[in-house]
Design an enzyme around this catalytic site. Structure first.
Site, PDB file in Angstrom:
ATOM      1  N   HIS A 144       0.873  -1.185   0.000  1.00  0.00           N
ATOM      2  CA  HIS A 144       0.000   0.000   0.000  1.00  0.00           C
ATOM      3  C   HIS A 144       0.910   1.236   0.000  1.00  0.00           C
ATOM      4  O   HIS A 144       2.044   1.154   0.480  1.00  0.00           O
ATOM      5  CB  HIS A 144      -0.822  -0.071   1.293  1.00  0.00           C
TER       6      HIS A 144
ATOM      7  N   ASP B 229       2.893  -4.740   8.009  1.00  0.00           N
ATOM      8  CA  ASP B 229       1.688  -3.928   7.883  1.00  0.00           C
ATOM      9  C   ASP B 229       0.505  -4.886   8.003  1.00  0.00           C
ATOM     10  O   ASP B 229       0.206  -5.638   7.073  1.00  0.00           O
ATOM     11  CB  ASP B 229       1.721  -3.222   6.521  1.00  0.00           C
TER      12      ASP B 229
ATOM     13  N   GLN C  46      -4.815  -5.277   7.012  1.00  0.00           N
ATOM     14  CA  GLN C  46      -5.900  -6.116   6.473  1.00  0.00           C
ATOM     15  C   GLN C  46      -5.912  -7.522   7.062  1.00  0.00           C
ATOM     16  O   GLN C  46      -6.520  -8.416   6.488  1.00  0.00           O
ATOM     17  CB  GLN C  46      -5.736  -6.218   4.941  1.00  0.00           C
TER      18      GLN C  46
ATOM     19  N   LYS D 103     -10.260  -0.991  10.293  1.00  0.00           N
ATOM     20  CA  LYS D 103     -10.368  -2.123   9.350  1.00  0.00           C
ATOM     21  C   LYS D 103     -10.812  -3.374  10.097  1.00  0.00           C
ATOM     22  O   LYS D 103     -10.933  -4.447   9.520  1.00  0.00           O
ATOM     23  CB  LYS D 103      -9.007  -2.431   8.712  1.00  0.00           C
TER      24      LYS D 103
ATOM     25  N   CYS E  79      -4.677   2.631  -3.699  1.00  0.00           N
ATOM     26  CA  CYS E  79      -3.442   3.073  -3.019  1.00  0.00           C
ATOM     27  C   CYS E  79      -2.318   2.054  -3.206  1.00  0.00           C
ATOM     28  O   CYS E  79      -1.529   1.819  -2.281  1.00  0.00           O
ATOM     29  CB  CYS E  79      -3.669   3.342  -1.535  1.00  0.00           C
TER      30      CYS E  79
END
Ligand code: PMP
Length: 395
Positions: A110, A188, A191, A214, A352
């Site tokens: 991202h 990261d 998600q 999220k 993104c």
């Protein structure tokens, strides 16, 4: 099944398949936030009257909850931030900038895990390396190892799940290889937690970034896990109120982690709401949640395969949540407009993640992203609306 827990669905007739952008919030999250503002609204870690103590206790309970949720070693390793973007920027600035010659990322990142490195003056082959992928968007471990060999002082910053394609990267294998070469690994996890459980000890990650909004939680809240051995090495990114032990006009001495990293009044309602979101997931249980999502994701993939001229970029292997595709000869933006008219919320564009779109030689995709509360009926509605849109655009 779960939609009745989320007031959005009783107030809207939209088929919501944009969970990669943000998830809806269950009533329990909204109630926890309302309870804070209506019953014990006070600042934390400052005053010592009843409601202030309660606010501090509820706030710190969420830290404990996150610690056990991701199996972190101690409370000190959990630091609240605004979300994944802030977590990555924090580590980039307060740790990586002057410590590492090279940052290695995957092809599926991202922008939040690309732009901060560019801002440090890094670019391809000058402080930034990108791991290749195969035709099913799998991470290329051979290339990764070559990059680690070539760049002995590397920081690896990798997304757990691609927001654009739902691809899950094998973090355990990545950390094992990276650590063999002395590299440090940040993940990261924007998600991930909404789809499956994360155990930072088992993954052996050094930094893990999570996002509240999220994960059925409020916007503007997240956290970062920092492995104990790095707590002293990472410099506070911001300082000010609540981070200090003592201040004179001469000098300031800082508290220990996590407080030295949490400057100013925190997003107290956000933290409390995030805690309620994690309790919501705990009450359902990851096994149930994950099994349902896998079934739904397979169903979505199968339905898409029936569409003429569909272009998919990966199958369902090591993938969850987001599904990206294009229809040959049709602009993804036009599909977005026609689906909106039919009350189906999906996202079209680059998500993104422009660099991987460029690498695949596309401008963007149509992305449907599912969460726990979605149903097969939602997918059927989406496919029907999609077919209608295609019919209109092909005429
Ligand atoms: N990384 C990924 C993979 C994401 O999907 C997102 C949000 N779209 C982010 C980072 C940024 O997360 P946040 O909104 O918590 O800053």
């Amino acid at each position: 099944m779960y939609k009745s827990d989320f007031p959005y669905f009783s107030n809207s007739d939209i088929t919501y398949l944009d969970n990669g952008a943000t998830t809806q919030k269950p009533q329990v999250v909204i109630d926890a936030i309302t309870q804070f503002y209506t019953h014990y609204c006070s600042n934390t870690h400052r005053s010592s009257y009843g409601s202030a103590n309660k606010a501090t206790m509820e706030f710190e309970n969420v830290r404990k909850q996150i610690q056990s949720f991701i199996n972190a070693s101690s409370l000190e390793t959990i630091i609240f931030t605004k979300g994944v973007t802030e977590s990555i920027n924090f580590v980039a600035d307060a740790f990586v900038k002057n410590e590492f010659d090279t940052v290695i990322i995957s092809s599926l990142e991202h922008h939040s895990n690309i732009v901060p490195w560019h801002m440090q003056g890094r670019n391809l082959h000058n402080g930034l390396e990108v791991v290749n992928y195969d035709s099913n968007l799998e991470f290329d471990f051979v290339h990764f190892e070559q990059l680690l060999q070539k760049n002995p002082n590397s920081f690896v910053s990798i997304t757990h799940v691609s927001n654009a394609f739902g691809k899950i990267q094998d973090i355990k294998k990545i950390t094992k290889i990276a650590h063999k070469y002395g590299a440090v690994v940040m993940v990261d996890g924007a998600q991930s937690l909404v789809h499956f459980s994360v155990d930072v000890k088992d993954l052996d990650v050094d930094f893990y970034c999570i996002s509240g909004h999220k994960t059925f939680g409020p916007t503007g809240i997240g956290a970062i896990y920092i492995k104990e051995e790095y707590l002293q090495k990472v410099k506070p990114y911001q300082t000010g109120g609540a981070t200090i032990h003592e201040v004179t006009f001469e000098k300031s001495t800082l508290l220990d982690s996590p407080y030295k990293f949490e400057a100013g009044t925190q997003n107290i309602a956000g933290v409390i709401g995030f805690g309620a979101a994690l309790s919501y997931i705990e009450d359902i249980g990851y096994e149930k949640l994950h099994n349902w999502e896998v079934e739904l994701y397979e169903y979505l993939h199968e339905q898409l395969l029936n569409i003429e001229d569909i272009e998919l970029y990966n199958d369902t292997t090591n993938a969850i949540g987001s599904k990206s595709f294009n229809i040959k000869g049709i602009n993804h933006d036009d599909i977005g407009i026609l689906l909106d008219k039919q009350k189906v919320a999906i996202r079209v564009g680059h998500h993104c993640a422009q660099p991987i779109m460029q690498a695949l030689n596309i401008k963007g995709t149509i992305r449907a992203s599912i969460a726990l509360y979605n149903t097969k009926e939602d997918i059927d509605k989406f496919i029907k609306a999609l077919n209608r849109a295609i019919g209109m655009l092909k005429d």
